[in-house]
Design an enzyme around this catalytic site. Structure first.
Site, PDB file in Angstrom:
ATOM      1  N   HIS A  22       0.843  -1.206   0.000  1.00  0.00           N
ATOM      2  CA  HIS A  22       0.000   0.000   0.000  1.00  0.00           C
ATOM      3  C   HIS A  22       0.877   1.254   0.000  1.00  0.00           C
ATOM      4  O   HIS A  22       0.607   2.211  -0.731  1.00  0.00           O
ATOM      5  CB  HIS A  22      -0.886   0.050   1.253  1.00  0.00           C
ATOM      6  CG  HIS A  22      -1.912  -1.032   1.364  1.00  0.00           C
ATOM      7  ND1 HIS A  22      -2.023  -1.830   2.480  1.00  0.00           N
ATOM      8  CD2 HIS A  22      -2.881  -1.445   0.515  1.00  0.00           C
ATOM      9  CE1 HIS A  22      -3.032  -2.679   2.321  1.00  0.00           C
ATOM     10  NE2 HIS A  22      -3.566  -2.469   1.136  1.00  0.00           N
ATOM     11  N   LYS A  46     -17.367  -6.068   5.415  1.00  0.00           N
ATOM     12  CA  LYS A  46     -16.145  -6.782   5.794  1.00  0.00           C
ATOM     13  C   LYS A  46     -16.003  -6.757   7.312  1.00  0.00           C
ATOM     14  O   LYS A  46     -16.484  -5.842   7.959  1.00  0.00           O
ATOM     15  CB  LYS A  46     -14.931  -6.090   5.163  1.00  0.00           C
ATOM     16  CG  LYS A  46     -14.906  -6.256   3.649  1.00  0.00           C
ATOM     17  CD  LYS A  46     -13.568  -5.891   3.081  1.00  0.00           C
ATOM     18  CE  LYS A  46     -13.541  -6.150   1.580  1.00  0.00           C
ATOM     19  NZ  LYS A  46     -12.297  -5.755   0.956  1.00  0.00           N
ATOM     20  N   ARG A  98      -1.875  -5.703  -8.430  1.00  0.00           N
ATOM     21  CA  ARG A  98      -0.753  -6.596  -8.152  1.00  0.00           C
ATOM     22  C   ARG A  98      -0.592  -7.625  -9.248  1.00  0.00           C
ATOM     23  O   ARG A  98       0.498  -7.968  -9.641  1.00  0.00           O
ATOM     24  CB  ARG A  98      -0.988  -7.344  -6.828  1.00  0.00           C
ATOM     25  CG  ARG A  98      -0.746  -6.497  -5.624  1.00  0.00           C
ATOM     26  CD  ARG A  98      -1.379  -7.108  -4.411  1.00  0.00           C
ATOM     27  NE  ARG A  98      -2.833  -7.028  -4.486  1.00  0.00           N
ATOM     28  CZ  ARG A  98      -3.637  -7.283  -3.498  1.00  0.00           C
ATOM     29  NH1 ARG A  98      -3.144  -7.693  -2.348  1.00  0.00           N
ATOM     30  NH2 ARG A  98      -4.931  -7.173  -3.632  1.00  0.00           N
ATOM     31  N   SER A 136      -2.831  -7.767   2.924  1.00  0.00           N
ATOM     32  CA  SER A 136      -3.038  -7.625   4.371  1.00  0.00           C
ATOM     33  C   SER A 136      -3.407  -8.978   4.971  1.00  0.00           C
ATOM     34  O   SER A 136      -2.977  -9.322   6.081  1.00  0.00           O
ATOM     35  CB  SER A 136      -4.156  -6.619   4.656  1.00  0.00           C
ATOM     36  OG  SER A 136      -3.837  -5.359   4.135  1.00  0.00           O
TER      37      SER A 136
END
Ligand code: ADP
Length: 171
Positions: A22, A46, A98, A136
């Protein structure tokens, strides 16, 4: 020459917690825009490990120097991202890509956001290769299993994340 307006970009995400991947995106965005607002999303769907304010504070700790120089700020938001972006005077949203696996979801989101508000563009930036397999979720998994996360997160954050994981461990 006419005075150019300040170009502001929003970098939204869960950041549960922030990783060096990040931070790599924030720093790349700061080279392209005058100001980056890292915006921690309060997405009730979430179930994050860290609270909204904790995630914001970990970002602030990690971006102290950039914040001091006025290039970056960290905020929290809820509701429609494009509405928040306009409120902040931003012309764009930045997201990190990514791998191809990120693309499908990001593409959908970008087009949906454009449909909601055509004045806000989405730009994608790729991190350094060494962060392309970092998330994460993986970071938390490695820490949970007692693995080495050197290079994946600022060292100052490691004990904080470890403590949180230990406190959340099921009895
Ligand atoms: P979200 O829940 O919104 O996907 P994340 O915190 O997981 O929030 O990610 C925020 C943004 O940062 C997304 O665009 C994601 O693709 C990107 N991102 C996450 N990890 C990395 C990484 N290692 N390198 C580059 N970008 C990343």
């Amino acid at each position: 020459m006419p005075k150019r307006t300040r170009r502001i970009v929003i970098y939204p995400g869960s950041f549960d917690p922030v990783t060096n991947g990040h931070l790599d995106i924030v720093r790349r965005a700061a080279r392209l825009f005058d100001h980056v607002v890292v915006a921690v999303s309060d997405n009730s769907l979430k179930k994050p490990l860290f609270t909204l304010n904790e995630r914001r504070d970990l970002l602030r700790l990690s971006l102290k120097a950039e914040i001091r120089r006025g290039h970056v700020s960290v905020d929290v938001f809820s509701g429609l991202l494009v509405r928040y972006a306009l409120k902040k005077g931003a012309s764009a949203v930045v997201r990190g890509l990514r791998a191809i696996s990120d693309f499908e979801y990001e593409f959908q989101m970008a087009l949906m956001n454009r449909r909601q508000e055509s004045r806000v563009e989405t730009v994608f930036l790729m991190p350094d290769e060494k962060y392309t397999y970092l998330s994460s979720t993986l970071l938390k998994d490695i820490l949970r299993l007692g693995g080495d996360v050197g290079g994946f997160v600022p060292p100052a954050l490691v004990p904080i994340i470890r403590k949180k994981i230990a406190a959340n461990r099921l009895p």
